[in-house]
Design a protein around this motif. Structure first.
Motif, PDB file in Angstrom:
ATOM      1  N   ALA A   1     -32.547 -25.315 -97.484  1.00 41.30           N
ATOM      2  CA  ALA A   1     -31.943 -25.601 -96.173  1.00 41.30           C
ATOM      3  C   ALA A   1     -32.849 -26.513 -95.349  1.00 41.30           C
ATOM      4  CB  ALA A   1     -31.661 -24.301 -95.431  1.00 41.30           C
ATOM      5  N   ARG A   2     -34.143 -26.248 -95.398  1.00 36.57           N
ATOM      6  CA  ARG A   2     -35.081 -27.103 -94.650  1.00 36.57           C
ATOM      7  C   ARG A   2     -35.095 -28.528 -95.209  1.00 36.57           C
ATOM      8  NH1 ARG A   2     -38.075 -22.141 -95.141  1.00 36.57           N
ATOM      9  NH2 ARG A   2     -38.151 -21.075 -93.115  1.00 36.57           N
ATOM     10  N   GLY A   3     -34.854 -28.645 -96.501  1.00 38.04           N
ATOM     11  CA  GLY A   3     -34.864 -29.961 -97.127  1.00 38.04           C
ATOM     12  C   GLY A   3     -33.507 -30.626 -97.170  1.00 38.04           C
ATOM     13  N   SER A   4     -32.480 -29.982 -96.611  1.00 42.24           N
ATOM     14  CA  SER A   4     -31.127 -30.537 -96.688  1.00 42.24           C
ATOM     15  C   SER A   4     -30.823 -31.492 -95.550  1.00 42.24           C
ATOM     16  CB  SER A   4     -30.088 -29.400 -96.683  1.00 42.24           C
ATOM     17  OG  SER A   4     -30.050 -28.752 -95.414  1.00 42.24           O
ATOM     18  N   LYS A   5     -31.710 -31.544 -94.573  1.00 39.81           N
ATOM     19  CA  LYS A   5     -31.515 -32.433 -93.433  1.00 39.81           C
ATOM     20  C   LYS A   5     -32.123 -33.801 -93.704  1.00 39.81           C
ATOM     21  CE  LYS A   5     -29.706 -29.136 -90.858  1.00 39.81           C
ATOM     22  NZ  LYS A   5     -28.310 -29.181 -90.374  1.00 39.81           N
ATOM     23  N   GLY A   6     -31.708 -34.761 -92.961  1.00 42.88           N
ATOM     24  CA  GLY A   6     -32.285 -36.086 -93.078  1.00 42.88           C
ATOM     25  C   GLY A   6     -31.488 -36.986 -93.997  1.00 42.88           C
ATOM     26  N   PRO A   7     -31.818 -38.267 -94.012  1.00 43.64           N
ATOM     27  CA  PRO A   7     -31.048 -39.240 -94.776  1.00 43.64           C
ATOM     28  C   PRO A   7     -31.380 -39.233 -96.262  1.00 43.64           C
ATOM     29  CG  PRO A   7     -32.857 -40.326 -93.649  1.00 43.64           C
ATOM     30  CD  PRO A   7     -32.880 -38.897 -93.203  1.00 43.64           C
ATOM     31  N   SER A   8     -30.389 -39.551 -97.068  1.00 47.10           N
ATOM     32  CA  SER A   8     -30.599 -39.766 -98.496  1.00 47.10           C
ATOM     33  C   SER A   8     -31.074 -41.192 -98.708  1.00 47.10           C
ATOM     34  CB  SER A   8     -29.294 -39.522 -99.255  1.00 47.10           C
ATOM     35  OG  SER A   8     -28.884 -38.176 -99.122  1.00 47.10           O
ATOM     36  N   TRP A   9     -31.551 -41.498 -99.920  1.00 49.75           N
ATOM     37  CA  TRP A   9     -32.147 -42.817-100.144  1.00 49.75           C
ATOM     38  C   TRP A   9     -31.157 -43.948 -99.885  1.00 49.75           C
ATOM     39  CZ3 TRP A   9     -30.157 -46.322-103.523  1.00 49.75           C
ATOM     40  CH2 TRP A   9     -29.342 -45.857-104.557  1.00 49.75           C
ATOM     41  N   TRP A  10     -29.871 -43.681-100.104  1.00 52.87           N
ATOM     42  CA  TRP A  10     -28.881 -44.745 -99.931  1.00 52.87           C
ATOM     43  C   TRP A  10     -28.383 -44.874 -98.490  1.00 52.87           C
ATOM     44  CZ3 TRP A  10     -28.021 -40.278-102.746  1.00 52.87           C
ATOM     45  CH2 TRP A  10     -27.177 -39.347-102.161  1.00 52.87           C
ATOM     46  N   SER A  11     -28.861 -44.028 -97.590  1.00 54.09           N
ATOM     47  CA  SER A  11     -28.384 -44.076 -96.209  1.00 54.09           C
ATOM     48  C   SER A  11     -28.664 -45.425 -95.557  1.00 54.09           C
ATOM     49  CB  SER A  11     -29.026 -42.955 -95.384  1.00 54.09           C
ATOM     50  OG  SER A  11     -28.671 -41.688 -95.898  1.00 54.09           O
ATOM     51  N   GLY A  12     -29.728 -46.079 -95.982  1.00 48.62           N
ATOM     52  CA  GLY A  12     -30.039 -47.389 -95.442  1.00 48.62           C
ATOM     53  C   GLY A  12     -29.035 -48.456 -95.815  1.00 48.62           C
ATOM     54  N   TYR A  13     -28.151 -48.135 -96.764  1.00 50.95           N
ATOM     55  CA  TYR A  13     -27.121 -49.076 -97.192  1.00 50.95           C
ATOM     56  C   TYR A  13     -25.740 -48.654 -96.690  1.00 50.95           C
ATOM     57  CZ  TYR A  13     -30.744 -50.507-100.556  1.00 50.95           C
ATOM     58  OH  TYR A  13     -31.917 -50.938-101.149  1.00 50.95           O
ATOM     59  N   HIS A  14     -25.714 -47.871 -95.622  1.00 51.38           N
ATOM     60  CA  HIS A  14     -24.455 -47.296 -95.149  1.00 51.38           C
ATOM     61  C   HIS A  14     -23.419 -48.363 -94.817  1.00 51.38           C
ATOM     62  CE1 HIS A  14     -25.079 -48.385 -90.874  1.00 51.38           C
ATOM     63  NE2 HIS A  14     -26.354 -48.225 -91.169  1.00 51.38           N
ATOM     64  N   ASP A  15     -23.876 -49.566 -94.480  1.00 52.43           N
ATOM     65  CA  ASP A  15     -22.942 -50.622 -94.087  1.00 52.43           C
ATOM     66  C   ASP A  15     -22.279 -51.305 -95.285  1.00 52.43           C
ATOM     67  OD1 ASP A  15     -25.573 -51.499 -94.654  1.00 52.43           O
ATOM     68  OD2 ASP A  15     -25.148 -53.470 -93.787  1.00 52.43           O
ATOM     69  N   VAL A  16     -22.752 -51.016 -96.496  1.00 54.41           N
ATOM     70  CA  VAL A  16     -22.168 -51.686 -97.668  1.00 54.41           C
ATOM     71  C   VAL A  16     -21.606 -50.703 -98.693  1.00 54.41           C
ATOM     72  CG1 VAL A  16     -23.585 -53.754 -97.422  1.00 54.41           C
ATOM     73  CG2 VAL A  16     -24.426 -51.852 -98.834  1.00 54.41           C
TER      74      VAL A  16
END
Length: 286
Positions: free
Chosen positions: A80-95
């Motif tokens: 649960a503590r590690g389930s928060k935050g962005p995944s590696w692909w979050s930086g590509y959310h626009d594509v």
């Protein structure tokens, strides 16, 4: 993959554990949500791995489901503590689409990947030059174009260059290893890359020759992801993309049988490598 602690993997661990615990407690999603005073949609998002879970929300659910084993509770609290935050692909959310982002989460947790491509080399195996040549006709904005290619390259790096790599079987139609995307020089590098990746012990590259004839999936590509602790998942690759797992077992089984049939029809790894080498030689580039 390079990083097996991606938040999406922790969300998946929670999704499986909480769904099974709820079913063991013989509660429906609606009943469980009402008991902890959540909306049903919130519980659904947790059980599909779309969102993370706070430790306090996790404890409420575990208490409701009667899960009190200290070691199990501790492991789930850590997830649960590690389930928060962005995944590696979050930086590509626009594509990327939300559907494909969800698929990437599943792909990152899979221990096997089986895929068939009838027309082009799949993104998992593309060189940068091949990917760029393949995307050029789409007339994307320059910045978007480069980000799509970067996403494809990072995904490939994470799949093949880290620990916990899945066992992969790629079946390519002969058309994919004959169609000169990007010209002879770019395509030669692509064929060299296929030979290199196919020589790795955890990767099998097979070619379905032209003389194999018709089969169920001549009209499209697909991916089958395998998991040691969950149902297999089918991803049909088209403009919107679509996934199915336990909710459509008949369709999943059909494509599993299709892949077995295609694999039986394909050349083995050695003869596939020979065909790829011949295709490279036919380019006339040395």
């Amino acid at each position: 993959m390079t990083d097996r602690t991606d938040p999406s993997l922790n969300r998946r661990k929670l999704r499986l554990a909480l769904r099974r615990a709820r079913e063991h407690a013989e509660l429906s999603q609606r009943e469980a949500a009402e008991r902890v005073e959540w909306s049903q949609s919130k519980l659904i998002r947790v059980e599909t791995g779309t969102v993370g879970v706070s430790v306090s929300d996790l404890r409420a659910l575990l208490g409701l489901y009667g899960v009190d084993d200290p070691e199990k509770v501790k492991a789930l609290e850590q997830a649960a503590r590690g389930s928060k935050g962005p995944s590696w692909w979050s930086g590509y959310h626009d594509v990327i689409t939300p559907q494909f982002a969800q698929y990437l989460g599943y792909e990152g947790a899979a221990d096997s990947l089986h895929t068939y491509h009838p027309i082009v080399v799949p993104g998992h195996l593309q060189t940068r030059g091949y990917a760029e040549a393949l995307l050029r006709p789409r007339d994307l904005e320059e910045s978007r174009f480069h980000r799509v290619v970067d996403l494809r390259m990072e995904r490939q790096q994470r799949m093949f260059d880290g620990s916990g790599r899945p066992a992969c079987v790629f079946v390519l139609d002969e058309a994919a290893v004959r169609r000169q995307i990007g010209g002879a020089g770019v395509f030669r590098q692509q064929l060299d890359h296929l030979l290199d990746v196919g020589s790795r012990p955890e990767v099998s590259v097979r070619v379905l020759p032209f003389d194999a004839g018709a089969h169920y999936s001549t009209l499209g590509s697909f991916v089958l992801l395998g998991f040691p602790d969950d149902d297999d998942l089918l991803y049909l690759e088209h403009v919107a993309g679509s996934m199915t797992g336990g909710e459509d077992l008949r369709l999943l089984a059909r494509y599993q049988e299709c892949f077995r049939a295609i694999t039986d029809m394909a050349l083995d790894e050695s003869r596939s490598a020979d065909l790829i080498s011949r295709a490279r030689h036919d380019l006339g580039v040395h």
